[in-house]
Design an enzyme around this catalytic site. Structure first.
Site, PDB file in Angstrom:
ATOM      1  N   ASP A   1      64.775 -10.898  -0.231  1.00  0.00           N
ATOM      2  CA  ASP A   1      65.205  -9.946  -1.261  1.00  0.00           C
ATOM      3  C   ASP A   1      65.774 -10.653  -2.479  1.00  0.00           C
ATOM      4  OD1 ASP A   1      67.516 -10.977  -0.255  1.00  0.00           O
ATOM      5  OD2 ASP A   1      68.387  -9.074   0.373  1.00  0.00           O
TER       6      ASP A   1
ATOM      7  N   CYS B   1      68.010 -14.748  -0.548  1.00  0.00           N
ATOM      8  CA  CYS B   1      67.900 -15.340   0.787  1.00  0.00           C
ATOM      9  C   CYS B   1      68.793 -16.558   0.967  1.00  0.00           C
ATOM     10  CB  CYS B   1      66.446 -15.682   1.101  1.00  0.00           C
ATOM     11  SG  CYS B   1      65.641 -16.774  -0.099  1.00  0.00           S
TER      12      CYS B   1
ATOM     13  N   HIS C   1      61.271 -19.407  -0.071  1.00  0.00           N
ATOM     14  CA  HIS C   1      62.225 -18.629   0.709  1.00  0.00           C
ATOM     15  C   HIS C   1      63.072 -19.538   1.594  1.00  0.00           C
ATOM     16  CE1 HIS C   1      63.612 -15.040   2.877  1.00  0.00           C
ATOM     17  NE2 HIS C   1      63.398 -15.686   3.996  1.00  0.00           N
TER      18      HIS C   1
ATOM     19  N   HIS D   1      45.430  -9.242 -15.355  1.00  0.00           N
ATOM     20  CA  HIS D   1      45.647  -8.897 -13.938  1.00  0.00           C
ATOM     21  C   HIS D   1      46.836  -9.690 -13.401  1.00  0.00           C
ATOM     22  CE1 HIS D   1      41.041  -7.944 -13.672  1.00  0.00           C
ATOM     23  NE2 HIS D   1      41.717  -7.081 -14.427  1.00  0.00           N
TER      24      HIS D   1
END
Length: 367
Positions: A173, A176, A283, A360
């Protein structure tokens, strides 16, 4: 004039083996520092300097040329090795205050954040995208209308009684790092709320110690850094680990899955306890000792004696297993697919170029 350009400047150096800082006057001084940092495996003719945004090779200067004529104090310089470098078996711990690494591809990071339905980070950070990572699993499950899976822990060497070190997955989130430290020091309950308190600890320390955490180290004025780090979408890194280690008088061993190196914050400071984090490129998770198979995270043993070498040995085994299972992302070679047009892409540069050409910004990694 030339005389005014010969003053020493402070640079942040990104090396294949880690990060460092240097105060130097000429390119010769900088080259010597890089050669010494890389060691005997690499010599001056087998690396090149990349600067700017996005990073681009710079023309090879003369050793006597002044750094200040080309670079600015506080700038980040990336060292790209053109020959294979074998990583050291036991790399030394950082000797200077570590720094959060700025991301050269902020646009790609923003695209990845949008792919996950999150706000783009307010400050560039180190981005990678691993299909094994909780972020991507959650995004893929959501896109298919499936429940978001919970990631299992990964066992490693343990005792005959079922005790062993595992990778305890921390929710992805953007907080971490702080949540992992909060879990390690005070348990799993309420770690998310306590993570915000750790951001405030970092902010207060940085404001109080301007000599250690100068603008050159932070990459921005202290007031701007504090405003950034207090935002929940801002990711932590080396600076934050160094501050938390000192504040809580706890060694923090940060294991990198891809390189399998460990940076030990607080080493030599006389701290008696140690916690271990595991970084996969995007992470932070926590390395804990679980007491038996399926034990709840509330029973995790997270703090270890800083003199217990057996824990570090077990942790290295775990990191090696995670590395062999490719529980990390190589941001230069990972493969992505654009979820808008289904085009296959390679690495950050390919995804960034595609985003600029097409607009994109929804990507997923595949292998």
């Amino acid at each position: 004039d030339a005389q005014s350009q010969m003053g020493a400047i402070r640079l942040r150096i990104r090396l294949p083996t880690g990060q460092t800082t240097v105060e130097a006057t000429t390119f010769g001084d900088l080259a010597d520092h890089i050669d010494n940092s890389l060691g005997d495996a690499v010599h001056g003719n087998s690396w090149q300097l990349l600067t700017g945004y996005p990073p681009a090779p710079m023309a090879k200067p003369n050793r006597a040329d002044a750094l200040a004529a080309t670079l600015k104090s506080g700038e980040t310089v990336t060292v790209k090795v053109t020959e294979h470098v074998s990583p050291p078996v036991q790399p030394p711990a950082p000797t200077a205050p570590p720094m959060a690494v700025a991301d050269e591809d902020a646009e790609l990071q923003a695209a990845m954040a949008l792919s996950l339905g999150k706000k783009a980070p307010a400050q560039p950070v180190v981005p990678t995208f691993d299909s094994e990572d909780a972020d991507l699993r959650a995004a893929m499950a959501a896109s298919l209308g499936h429940p978001v899976p919970t990631a299992p822990t990964a066992p490693v060497v343990g005792s005959a009684h079922g005790e062993r070190l595992v990778r305890r997955v921390i929710p992805a989130d953007n907080s971490c790092l702080f949540a992992a430290v909060a879990h390690a020091l005070d348990g799993a309950s309420g770690r998310r709320e306590r993570a915000d308190g750790l951001r405030r600890v970092v902010a207060d320390v940085v404001l109080a110690d301007g000599e250690t955490y100068s603008e050159a180290v932070l990459g921005q004025p202290a007031a701007e850094y504090v405003s950034w780090i207090l935002k929940q979408e801002s990711w932590g890194g080396g600076i934050e680990l160094a501050v938390l280690s000192s504040h809580f008088k706890t060694e923090i061993a940060a294991f990198d899955v891809q390189s399998q190196r460990v940076d030990l914050f607080g080493q030599g400071a006389g701290y008696t306890q140690r916690i271990c984090l595991l970084y996969d490129g995007i992470h932070y998770d926590l390395i804990v000792r679980t007491l038996f198979e399926g034990a709840p995270e509330e029973l995790d043993v997270c703090c270890f004696n800083s003199t217990d070498d057996s824990v570090m040995a077990e942790a290295r085994v775990l990191v090696g297993e995670q590395h062999r299972a490719r529980k990390f992302t190589d941001t230069q070679a990972f493969t992505l697919r654009c979820l808008v047009c289904q085009r296959g892409l390679v690495g950050q540069e390919g995804a960034l170029a595609h985003a600029k050409d097409t607009g994109h910004t929804n990507f997923a990694e595949y292998k």
